[in-house]
Design an enzyme around this catalytic site. Structure first.
Site, PDB file in Angstrom:
ATOM      1  CB  VAL A  64      -1.037  -0.063   1.215  1.00 38.37           C
ATOM      2  CG1 VAL A  64      -1.956  -1.090   1.032  1.00 38.37           C
ATOM      3  CG2 VAL A  64      -0.198  -0.176   2.668  1.00 38.37           C
ATOM      4  CG  ASP A  65       5.241   0.838  -0.493  1.00 38.63           C
ATOM      5  OD1 ASP A  65       5.816  -0.186   0.122  1.00 38.63           O
ATOM      6  OD2 ASP A  65       5.516   0.847  -1.698  1.00 38.63           O
ATOM      7  CG  HIS A 113      -3.941  -6.060  -0.329  1.00 38.55           C
ATOM      8  ND1 HIS A 113      -2.980  -6.995   0.146  1.00 38.55           N
ATOM      9  CD2 HIS A 113      -4.880  -6.962  -0.749  1.00 38.55           C
ATOM     10  CE1 HIS A 113      -3.277  -8.117   0.123  1.00 38.55           C
ATOM     11  NE2 HIS A 113      -4.438  -8.294  -0.501  1.00 38.55           N
ATOM     12  N   GLY A 152       9.314 -10.855  -2.182  1.00 38.22           N
ATOM     13  CA  GLY A 152       8.877 -10.678  -0.961  1.00 38.22           C
ATOM     14  C   GLY A 152       7.531 -10.720  -0.160  1.00 38.22           C
ATOM     15  CB  THR A 153       4.648 -11.913  -0.842  1.00 35.50           C
ATOM     16  OG1 THR A 153       3.383 -12.126  -0.247  1.00 35.50           O
ATOM     17  CG2 THR A 153       4.485 -12.919  -2.259  1.00 35.50           C
ATOM     18  CB  CYS A 205     -16.509   8.176   2.402  1.00 30.54           C
ATOM     19  SG  CYS A 205     -18.055   8.112   3.341  1.00 30.54           S
TER      20      CYS A 205
HETATM   21  C1  BV8 Z   1     -11.255 -10.954   1.808  1.00 30.22           C
HETATM   22  C2  BV8 Z   1      -3.711  -3.675   3.380  1.00 30.22           C
HETATM   23  C3  BV8 Z   1     -13.718 -11.572   1.656  1.00 30.22           C
HETATM   24  C4  BV8 Z   1      -3.909  -3.261   4.671  1.00 30.22           C
HETATM   25  C5  BV8 Z   1      -3.898  -6.127   3.602  1.00 30.22           C
HETATM   26  C6  BV8 Z   1     -10.343 -15.412   8.811  1.00 30.22           C
HETATM   27  C7  BV8 Z   1     -10.864 -14.321   9.200  1.00 30.22           C
HETATM   28  C8  BV8 Z   1     -11.089 -13.406   8.608  1.00 30.22           C
HETATM   29  C9  BV8 Z   1     -10.597 -13.411   6.878  1.00 30.22           C
HETATM   30  C10 BV8 Z   1      -9.916 -14.521   6.671  1.00 30.22           C
HETATM   31  C11 BV8 Z   1      -9.720 -15.716   7.609  1.00 30.22           C
HETATM   32  N1  BV8 Z   1      -9.351 -16.668   7.001  1.00 30.22           N
HETATM   33  C12 BV8 Z   1      -9.016 -16.182   5.708  1.00 30.22           C
HETATM   34  C13 BV8 Z   1      -9.325 -14.809   5.607  1.00 30.22           C
HETATM   35  C14 BV8 Z   1      -9.277 -14.052   4.128  1.00 30.22           C
HETATM   36  C15 BV8 Z   1      -8.269 -13.105   4.637  1.00 30.22           C
HETATM   37  C16 BV8 Z   1      -6.871 -13.916   4.676  1.00 30.22           C
HETATM   38  O1  BV8 Z   1      -6.148 -14.157   3.589  1.00 30.22           O
HETATM   39  N2  BV8 Z   1      -6.353 -13.937   6.048  1.00 30.22           N
HETATM   40  C17 BV8 Z   1      -4.909 -14.534   6.013  1.00 30.22           C
HETATM   41  C18 BV8 Z   1      -4.204 -13.797   7.184  1.00 30.22           C
HETATM   42  C19 BV8 Z   1      -5.298 -16.171   6.286  1.00 30.22           C
HETATM   43  N3  BV8 Z   1      -8.057 -12.263   3.570  1.00 30.22           N
HETATM   44  C20 BV8 Z   1      -9.159 -10.971   3.451  1.00 30.22           C
HETATM   45  O2  BV8 Z   1      -9.697 -10.842   4.343  1.00 30.22           O
HETATM   46  C21 BV8 Z   1      -9.229 -10.353   2.259  1.00 30.22           C
HETATM   47  N4  BV8 Z   1     -10.484 -10.124   1.951  1.00 30.22           N
HETATM   48  O3  BV8 Z   1     -11.108 -12.192   1.821  1.00 30.22           O
HETATM   49  O4  BV8 Z   1     -12.534 -10.521   1.681  1.00 30.22           O
HETATM   50  C22 BV8 Z   1     -14.881 -10.933   0.974  1.00 30.22           C
HETATM   51  C23 BV8 Z   1     -15.133 -11.229  -0.370  1.00 30.22           C
HETATM   52  C24 BV8 Z   1     -16.294 -10.523  -1.116  1.00 30.22           C
HETATM   53  C25 BV8 Z   1     -16.985  -9.518  -0.380  1.00 30.22           C
HETATM   54  C26 BV8 Z   1     -16.694  -9.100   1.127  1.00 30.22           C
HETATM   55  C27 BV8 Z   1     -15.637 -10.022   1.556  1.00 30.22           C
HETATM   56  C28 BV8 Z   1      -8.543  -8.923   2.339  1.00 30.22           C
HETATM   57  C29 BV8 Z   1      -6.803  -9.234   2.649  1.00 30.22           C
HETATM   58  C30 BV8 Z   1      -6.168  -7.848   2.505  1.00 30.22           C
HETATM   59  C31 BV8 Z   1      -5.834  -7.492   3.674  1.00 30.22           C
HETATM   60  N5  BV8 Z   1      -5.037  -6.229   3.573  1.00 30.22           N
HETATM   61  N6  BV8 Z   1      -2.998  -4.998   3.410  1.00 30.22           N
HETATM   62  C32 BV8 Z   1      -2.627  -2.572   5.393  1.00 30.22           C
HETATM   63  O5  BV8 Z   1      -1.498  -2.919   4.739  1.00 30.22           O
HETATM   64  O6  BV8 Z   1      -2.821  -1.735   6.184  1.00 30.22           O
HETATM   65  S1  BV8 Z   1      -2.656  -7.571   3.795  1.00 30.22           S
HETATM   66  C33 BV8 Z   1      -1.187  -7.345   4.359  1.00 30.22           C
HETATM   67  O7  BV8 Z   1      -0.573  -8.446   5.085  1.00 30.22           O
HETATM   68  C34 BV8 Z   1      -0.196  -6.789   3.284  1.00 30.22           C
HETATM   69  O8  BV8 Z   1      -1.043  -6.045   2.269  1.00 30.22           O
HETATM   70  C35 BV8 Z   1       0.286  -8.193   2.845  1.00 30.22           C
HETATM   71  O9  BV8 Z   1      -0.433  -8.689   1.768  1.00 30.22           O
HETATM   72  C36 BV8 Z   1      -0.138  -9.455   3.930  1.00 30.22           C
HETATM   73  C37 BV8 Z   1       1.199  -9.973   4.593  1.00 30.22           C
HETATM   74  O10 BV8 Z   1       1.964  -8.628   5.149  1.00 30.22           O
HETATM   75  P1  BV8 Z   1       3.457  -9.027   5.623  1.00 30.22           P
HETATM   76  O11 BV8 Z   1       3.563 -10.289   6.314  1.00 30.22           O
HETATM   77  O12 BV8 Z   1       4.105  -7.983   6.228  1.00 30.22           O
HETATM   78  O13 BV8 Z   1       3.907  -9.192   4.302  1.00 30.22           O
HETATM   79  P2  BV8 Z   1       4.217 -10.749   3.433  1.00 30.22           P
HETATM   80  O14 BV8 Z   1       3.369 -11.760   3.893  1.00 30.22           O
HETATM   81  O15 BV8 Z   1       4.098 -10.145   2.350  1.00 30.22           O
HETATM   82  O16 BV8 Z   1       5.686 -11.375   4.245  1.00 30.22           O
HETATM   83  C38 BV8 Z   1       6.611 -10.615   4.006  1.00 30.22           C
HETATM   84  C39 BV8 Z   1       7.577 -11.389   3.135  1.00 30.22           C
HETATM   85  O17 BV8 Z   1       8.639 -10.705   2.790  1.00 30.22           O
HETATM   86  C40 BV8 Z   1       8.124 -12.632   4.041  1.00 30.22           C
HETATM   87  O18 BV8 Z   1       8.063 -13.819   3.302  1.00 30.22           O
HETATM   88  C41 BV8 Z   1       9.728 -12.520   4.095  1.00 30.22           C
HETATM   89  O19 BV8 Z   1      10.380 -13.412   4.024  1.00 30.22           O
HETATM   90  C42 BV8 Z   1      10.056 -11.640   3.047  1.00 30.22           C
HETATM   91  N7  BV8 Z   1      11.031 -10.622   2.940  1.00 30.22           N
HETATM   92  C43 BV8 Z   1      11.426  -9.815   3.952  1.00 30.22           C
HETATM   93  N8  BV8 Z   1      12.261  -9.095   3.745  1.00 30.22           N
HETATM   94  C44 BV8 Z   1      12.728  -9.191   2.379  1.00 30.22           C
HETATM   95  C45 BV8 Z   1      11.794 -10.196   1.789  1.00 30.22           C
HETATM   96  N9  BV8 Z   1      12.139 -10.777   0.712  1.00 30.22           N
HETATM   97  C46 BV8 Z   1      13.030 -10.274  -0.074  1.00 30.22           C
HETATM   98  N10 BV8 Z   1      13.927  -9.409   0.286  1.00 30.22           N
HETATM   99  C47 BV8 Z   1      13.752  -8.680   1.539  1.00 30.22           C
HETATM  100  N11 BV8 Z   1      14.579  -7.610   2.071  1.00 30.22           N
HETATM  101 ZN    ZN Z   2     -18.980  10.023   2.962  1.00 24.89          ZN
END
Ligand code: BV8
Ligand code: ZN
Length: 228
Positions: free
Chosen positions: A90-91, A106, A176-177, A114
Site C-alpha cells: 500500500v506504499d 490492497h 517479498g511475500t 469515506c
Molecule cells: C477477503 C492492506 C472476503 C492493509 C492487507 C479468517 C478471518 C477473516 C478473514 C480470513 C480468515 N481466513 C482467511 C481470511 C481471508 C483473509 C486472509 O487471507 N487472511 C489470512 C491472514 C489467512 N483475506 C481477506 O480478508 C481479504 N478479503 O477475503 O474478503 C470478501 C469477499 C467478498 C466480499 C466481502 C468480503 C483482504 C486481505 C487484504 C488485507 N490487507 N494490506 C494494510 O496494509 O494496512 S494484507 C497485508 O498483510 C499486506 O498487504 C500483505 O499482503 C499481508 C502480509 O503482510 P506481511 O507479512 O508484512 O508481508 P508478507 O506476507 O508479504 O511477508 C513479508 C515477506 O517478505 C516474507 O515472506 C519475508 O520472508 C519476505 N522478505 C522480508 N524482507 C525481504 C523479503 N524478501 C525479499 N527481500 C527482503 N529484503
Molecule cells: Zn461520505
C-alpha cells in the site's frame, strides 16, 4: 527465462519495501509502540469500529515511515518498462521508482476514503497524515485509509486487472511475500496453471515455494537488479 519473455509480471509483498525501511505488516506491530496491538485487528473494520483513534494513529505512523523512505534497487528494477506490477503493498515506492503499470490489490496509503463508500476520496500528504478520526466532509461518516482491510473485498478493477496480468504473463516474479493472504496469493496459482514460469525471490521459503520453477533466497534489493 526472462530475456525470452515478452510479458513479465511481478507479484510483490511487504518484503519488496523492507530494505527501504518500511516495516512489513508483521513488523508493524513489533516496531515498538504498536507491540500491544495485533495488525490483523488494526487492519480490520472491527478494529476500526472498536478503536478508530488507535487505527488512525497506526496508519499515521506507517504513512510517515513511507514518506521518509526511498525506493530501493528492487523497486527500480521492477520500475523498468515492460514489467506489470501486481502488488499487495500500500506504499507508493513502485510509483516513485518510475513503474508505469501498477495494480494495487490492497489499496493505497496515499488516499483516505469515506467508510460509508459515498464516493468521497482525498489525497493524503504522507509526511503530515491525519492523526485522529475525522468525518467525511460529504456525508459525515468516518474517513479511513483507502486500503483493503481483512474481511473487506478487494477493489473490483484491481482484482480484474491483477487476474488478467497473472493469467497472461509468461514469467511471474514473486517478490517479498509470504503468500499467505488471499485472494491475492491465489494469483500465483493462476499464473502457474496458465503456463507461466514462476521465479520466487524471498529471504525465506514461503507458502509459494512449491510453485517455484526457480527460488532465489536472498534480499530483493540485491537479487532483482541482477535478475532484471
Ligand atoms: C477477503 C492492506 C472476503 C492493509 C492487507 C479468517 C478471518 C477473516 C478473514 C480470513 C480468515 N481466513 C482467511 C481470511 C481471508 C483473509 C486472509 O487471507 N487472511 C489470512 C491472514 C489467512 N483475506 C481477506 O480478508 C481479504 N478479503 O477475503 O474478503 C470478501 C469477499 C467478498 C466480499 C466481502 C468480503 C483482504 C486481505 C487484504 C488485507 N490487507 N494490506 C494494510 O496494509 O494496512 S494484507 C497485508 O498483510 C499486506 O498487504 C500483505 O499482503 C499481508 C502480509 O503482510 P506481511 O507479512 O508484512 O508481508 P508478507 O506476507 O508479504 O511477508 C513479508 C515477506 O517478505 C516474507 O515472506 C519475508 O520472508 C519476505 N522478505 C522480508 N524482507 C525481504 C523479503 N524478501 C525479499 N527481500 C527482503 N529484503
Ligand atoms: Zn461520505
Amino acid at each position: 527465462m526472462i530475456t525470452g519473455a515478452r510479458r513479465i509480471c511481478a507479484f510483490s509483498g511487504a518484503g519488496l519495501s523492507a530494505e527501504s525501511g518500511v516495516p512489513t505488516f508483521r513488523d508493524a506491530a513489533t516496531g515498538g509502540l504498536w507491540t500491544k496491538h495485533d495488525p490483523m485487528r488494526l487492519a480490520s473494520p472491527e478494529g476500526f469500529a472498536e478503536d478508530a483513534a488507535t487505527v488512525i494513529g497506526w496508519y499515521a505512523w506507517r504513512r510517515q515511515r513511507v514518506a521518509a523512505a526511498q525506493p530501493n534497487p528492487a523497486h527500480h528494477a521492477l520500475g523498468r518498462p515492460g514489467v506489470v506490477n501486481v502488488t499487495q503493498n500500500v506504499d507508493d515506492l513502485l510509483l516513485r521508482a518510475g513503474a508505469s503499470d501498477i495494480v494495487q490489490l490492497h489499496g493505497t496509503l496515499t488516499h483516505d476514503r469515506c467508510h460509508a463508500a459515498c464516493g468521497h476520496r482525498e489525497r493524503i500528504d504522507l509526511s503530515a497524515p491525519p492523526d485522529a478520526p475525522r468525518p467525511c466532509p460529504a456525508c459525515g461518516a468516518p474517513m479511513r485509509p483507502d486500503v483493503v482491510w481483512f474481511g473487506e473485498a478487494l477493489p473490483a478493477d484491481a482484482w480484474t486487472r491483477g487476474q488478467a496480468a497473472c493469467a497472461t504473463c509468461e514469467v511471474l516474479i514473486v517478490v517479498g511475500t509470504a503468500a499467505e493472504v488471499y485472494p491475492a496469493a491465489g494469483l500465483i496459482d493462476v499464473a502457474k496453471s496458465s503456463g507461466a514460469t514462476v521465479i520466487i525471490i524471498n529471504t525465506n521459503p514461503s507458502a509459494a515455494s512449491a510453485l517455484a520453477d526457480v527460488e532465489l533466497i536472498g534480499k530483493a534489493g540485491e537479487i532483482l537488479p541482477k535478475v532484471l
